[in-house]
Design an enzyme around this catalytic site. Structure first.
Site, PDB file in Angstrom:
ATOM      1  N   ALA A  32       4.565  26.886   7.002  1.00 15.32           N
ATOM      2  CA  ALA A  32       5.604  25.974   6.497  1.00 15.32           C
ATOM      3  C   ALA A  32       5.336  24.513   6.817  1.00 15.32           C
ATOM      4  O   ALA A  32       5.948  23.629   6.213  1.00 15.32           O
ATOM      5  CB  ALA A  32       6.964  26.383   7.075  1.00 15.32           C
ATOM      6  N   GLY A  35       0.725  21.355   3.476  1.00 18.13           N
ATOM      7  CA  GLY A  35       0.909  20.596   2.242  1.00 18.13           C
ATOM      8  C   GLY A  35       1.769  21.342   1.230  1.00 18.13           C
ATOM      9  O   GLY A  35       2.578  20.737   0.521  1.00 18.13           O
ATOM     10  N   ASP A  57       4.878  28.148  11.514  1.00 16.75           N
ATOM     11  CA  ASP A  57       3.523  27.591  11.385  1.00 16.75           C
ATOM     12  C   ASP A  57       2.934  27.539  12.780  1.00 16.75           C
ATOM     13  O   ASP A  57       3.681  27.570  13.760  1.00 16.75           O
ATOM     14  CB  ASP A  57       3.577  26.169  10.768  1.00 16.75           C
ATOM     15  N   ASP A 172      -0.937  29.157 -12.444  1.00 18.23           N
ATOM     16  CA  ASP A 172      -1.743  29.282 -13.672  1.00 18.23           C
ATOM     17  C   ASP A 172      -0.833  29.350 -14.905  1.00 18.23           C
ATOM     18  O   ASP A 172      -1.158  28.801 -15.964  1.00 18.23           O
ATOM     19  CB  ASP A 172      -2.615  30.543 -13.602  1.00 18.23           C
ATOM     20  N   HIS A 199      -6.969  34.835  -9.863  1.00 15.66           N
ATOM     21  CA  HIS A 199      -6.677  33.419  -9.641  1.00 15.66           C
ATOM     22  C   HIS A 199      -7.909  32.666  -9.152  1.00 15.66           C
ATOM     23  O   HIS A 199      -7.977  32.229  -8.010  1.00 15.66           O
ATOM     24  CB  HIS A 199      -5.508  33.243  -8.660  1.00 15.66           C
TER      25      HIS A 199
HETATM   26  N1  LIG Z   1      -2.166  30.587  -5.127  1.00 10.81           N
HETATM   27  C1  LIG Z   1      -2.311  29.377  -5.607  1.00 10.81           C
HETATM   28  O1  LIG Z   1      -2.121  29.142  -6.808  1.00 10.81           O
HETATM   29  C2  LIG Z   1      -2.666  28.241  -4.712  1.00 10.81           C
HETATM   30  C3  LIG Z   1      -3.110  28.476  -3.440  1.00 10.81           C
HETATM   31  N2  LIG Z   1      -3.413  27.450  -2.596  1.00 10.81           N
HETATM   32  C4  LIG Z   1      -3.871  27.794  -1.234  1.00 10.81           C
HETATM   33  O2  LIG Z   1      -2.790  27.659  -0.310  1.00 10.81           O
HETATM   34  C5  LIG Z   1      -3.330  27.487   1.003  1.00 10.81           C
HETATM   35  C6  LIG Z   1      -2.601  26.376   1.736  1.00 10.81           C
HETATM   36  O3  LIG Z   1      -2.827  25.144   1.122  1.00 10.81           O
HETATM   37  P1  LIG Z   1      -2.206  23.774   1.731  1.00 10.81           P
HETATM   38  O4  LIG Z   1      -0.789  23.978   2.048  1.00 10.81           O
HETATM   39  O5  LIG Z   1      -2.610  22.691   0.830  1.00 10.81           O
HETATM   40  O6  LIG Z   1      -3.025  23.668   3.112  1.00 10.81           O
HETATM   41  P2  LIG Z   1      -2.619  22.865   4.435  1.00 10.81           P
HETATM   42  O7  LIG Z   1      -3.826  22.807   5.299  1.00 10.81           O
HETATM   43  O8  LIG Z   1      -1.955  21.597   4.078  1.00 10.81           O
HETATM   44  O9  LIG Z   1      -1.524  23.803   5.109  1.00 10.81           O
HETATM   45  C7  LIG Z   1      -1.826  25.052   5.611  1.00 10.81           C
HETATM   46  C8  LIG Z   1      -0.912  25.323   6.784  1.00 10.81           C
HETATM   47  O10 LIG Z   1      -1.219  26.626   7.285  1.00 10.81           O
HETATM   48  C9  LIG Z   1      -1.045  26.563   8.690  1.00 10.81           C
HETATM   49  N3  LIG Z   1      -1.701  27.690   9.326  1.00 10.81           N
HETATM   50  C10 LIG Z   1      -3.012  27.897   9.580  1.00 10.81           C
HETATM   51  N4  LIG Z   1      -3.189  29.063  10.226  1.00 10.81           N
HETATM   52  C11 LIG Z   1      -1.953  29.615  10.353  1.00 10.81           C
HETATM   53  C12 LIG Z   1      -1.468  30.816  10.911  1.00 10.81           C
HETATM   54  N5  LIG Z   1      -2.301  31.690  11.484  1.00 10.81           N
HETATM   55  N6  LIG Z   1      -0.163  31.050  10.867  1.00 10.81           N
HETATM   56  C13 LIG Z   1       0.701  30.172  10.297  1.00 10.81           C
HETATM   57  N7  LIG Z   1       0.296  29.024   9.748  1.00 10.81           N
HETATM   58  C14 LIG Z   1      -1.017  28.749   9.775  1.00 10.81           C
HETATM   59  C15 LIG Z   1      -1.627  25.212   9.082  1.00 10.81           C
HETATM   60  O11 LIG Z   1      -1.177  24.831  10.379  1.00 10.81           O
HETATM   61  C16 LIG Z   1      -1.094  24.330   7.959  1.00 10.81           C
HETATM   62  O12 LIG Z   1       0.143  23.739   8.290  1.00 10.81           O
HETATM   63  C17 LIG Z   1      -4.821  27.240   0.808  1.00 10.81           C
HETATM   64  O13 LIG Z   1      -5.537  28.403   1.090  1.00 10.81           O
HETATM   65  C18 LIG Z   1      -4.938  26.901  -0.668  1.00 10.81           C
HETATM   66  O14 LIG Z   1      -6.194  27.183  -1.198  1.00 10.81           O
HETATM   67  C19 LIG Z   1      -3.265  26.154  -2.984  1.00 10.81           C
HETATM   68  C20 LIG Z   1      -2.804  25.857  -4.248  1.00 10.81           C
HETATM   69  C21 LIG Z   1      -2.516  26.866  -5.223  1.00 10.81           C
HETATM   70  O1  LIG Z   2      -7.743  24.920  -6.598  1.00  5.44           O
HETATM   71  C1  LIG Z   2      -7.409  25.276  -5.444  1.00  5.44           C
HETATM   72  O2  LIG Z   2      -8.199  25.429  -4.515  1.00  5.44           O
HETATM   73  C2  LIG Z   2      -5.974  25.541  -5.204  1.00  5.44           C
HETATM   74  C3  LIG Z   2      -5.488  26.478  -6.231  1.00  5.44           C
HETATM   75  O3  LIG Z   2      -5.631  27.676  -6.113  1.00  5.44           O
HETATM   76  C4  LIG Z   2      -5.004  25.911  -7.487  1.00  5.44           C
HETATM   77  O4  LIG Z   2      -4.683  24.710  -7.560  1.00  5.44           O
HETATM   78  O5  LIG Z   2      -4.928  26.671  -8.460  1.00  5.44           O
END
Ligand SMILES: NC(=O)C1=CN([C@@H]2O[C@H](COP(=O)(O)OP(=O)(O)OC[C@H]3O[C@@H](n4cnc5c(N)ncnc54)[C@H](O)[C@@H]3O)[C@@H](O)[C@H]2O)C=CC1
Ligand SMILES: O=C([O-])CC(=O)C(=O)O
Length: 337
Positions: A32, A35, A57, A172, A199
């Site tokens: 939580a 980003g 988090d 998507d 994805h």
């Molecule tokens: N499914 C989708 O369509 C999408 C997936 N993502 C994925 O979402 C994930 C997160 O992206 P962001 O929020 O931008 O990254 P971020 O780095 O800004 O945030 C990730 C958070 O996870 C926390 N974290 C790490 N290990 C943890 C644990 N063991 N327990 C609890 N929290 C933990 C970190 O402290 C951080 O606050 C990435 O893997 C990214 O690729 C991103 C965009 C779209």
């Molecule tokens: O592109 C990435 O790494 C994050 C993601 O999954 C998306 O934006 O669809």
């Protein structure tokens, strides 16, 4: 008042949130402080179907919780520190996981596997122990592999229910509607396109032929549109230039899918959207998980819809998707085995 108006505005403009059922639910966000986690927590705070929000988090969740807890909606918010995962999970009916590292330019989603696989596995093991009946929504990439990891981890613990584990592929679907809307000059709400498969890159298969505005698009315009939907994530990674990947649009998509699931869990009928789940559709080809339209209901996944009629181009996209998807799924399985 503002938050209620904001929720109404969001609802009217995007049909993202609906309040059709009264029953409310505890939702936990793992990751939580990140980003995605922060704006997702904000949007869940203004979802009337969420009665209690549990923000966890390894760093920063109590601060996010204190912040969003001032919003004037009728839900409780609590933040939990790194050593309080069990407390955060207790009683949660829906658990959304955006924990893990995001991409930098030049990386594929699969490049995140080494870091994110163990994060997701360990969180899933805790969920299996503390909240075995919860619905788990995985955002952490690579989704094509993290979902098999969650499934196998829960299976090992004897608590895997395939109706309750969802890969969030809503971004998507959101992108497809938006990008087709731009090309066809129509409101995205009239250009909803089922996006099936997985994805990442070639595993993302938009079925443009199934939308009245999409089926006439051909040639170069078609190729460009498909590419943009498949590689929309790269567009954001490139623009952020090292500062991460999609967070705001993902938070929107994550809140939209969570709201759809909550409506289904509350008994609303006809809540249908694509999500990456355990599926028989292509199991004969060794592909155990697949995103297609799914009806969400009181038990989670109530019905998995077939992908429907495909154009010749879409047949080719599907052909390219399946081997890549199988590889990603098998990699997830192998990690847990
Ligand atoms: N499914 C989708 O369509 C999408 C997936 N993502 C994925 O979402 C994930 C997160 O992206 P962001 O929020 O931008 O990254 P971020 O780095 O800004 O945030 C990730 C958070 O996870 C926390 N974290 C790490 N290990 C943890 C644990 N063991 N327990 C609890 N929290 C933990 C970190 O402290 C951080 O606050 C990435 O893997 C990214 O690729 C991103 C965009 C779209
Ligand atoms: O592109 C990435 O790494 C994050 C993601 O999954 C998306 O934006 O669809």
């Amino acid at each position: 008042m503002y938050a209620r108006s904001a929720a109404r505005l969001l609802s009217a403009q995007t049909r993202a949130f609906s309040t059709s059922s009264a029953r409310q639910t505890k939702v936990a966000v793992l990751g939580a402080g990140g980003g995605i986690g922060q704006p997702l927590s904000l949007l869940l705070k203004i979802d009337p179907l969420v009665s209690s929000l549990s923000l966890y988090d390894i760093r920063g969740a109590p601060g996010v919780a204190a912040d969003v807890s001032h919003i004037d909606t009728d839900s409780a918010v609590k933040g939990y520190t790194a050593d309080q995962l069990d407390e955060a999970l207790e009683g949660a009916k829906v658990i959304v996981i955006p924990a893990g590292v995001p991409r930098k330019p030049g990386m594929t989603r699969d490049d995140l596997f080494n870091t994110n696989a163990s994060i997701v596995r360990d969180l899933a093991a805790s969920v299996g122990r503390v909240a075995p009946e919860a619905n788990i929504l995985v955002i952490s990439n690579p989704v094509n592999s993290t979902i098999p990891i969650v499934a196998k981890t829960l299976e090992k613990a004897g608590v895997f229910d395939p109706r309750r584990v969802f890969g969030v592929t809503t971004l998507d679907v959101v992108r497809a509607a938006r990008f087709l809307g731009e090309v066809s000059g129509s409101d995205p709400k009239n250009t909803v396109v089922p996006v099936v498969g997985g994805h990442s890159g070639a595993t993302i298969v938009p079925l443009l032929s199934q939308n009245a505005h999409g089926k006439g698009i051909s040639g170069d315009a078609y190729e460009k549109l498909v590419y943009r939907i498949q590689f929309g994530g790269d567009e954001v990674v490139k623009a952020k230039d090292g500062a991460g990947s999609a967070t705001l649009s993902m938070a929107y998509a994550g809140a939209k899918f969570t709201n759809a699931l909550l409506r289904g869990l509350n008994g609303e009928k006809g809540v249908i959207t694509p999500t990456f789940v355990k599926s028989d559709l292509f199991a004969s080809k060794g592909v155990d998980f697949f995103s297609s339209n799914v009806e969400l209901g009181i038990n989670g996944v109530e019905k998995i819809y077939p992908i429907g009629p495909l154009s010749a181009e879409e047949e080719k996209l599907l052909e390219a998707c399946l081997p890549d998807l199988k590889k990603n799924i098998d990699k997830g399985y192998a990690f847990v085995a």
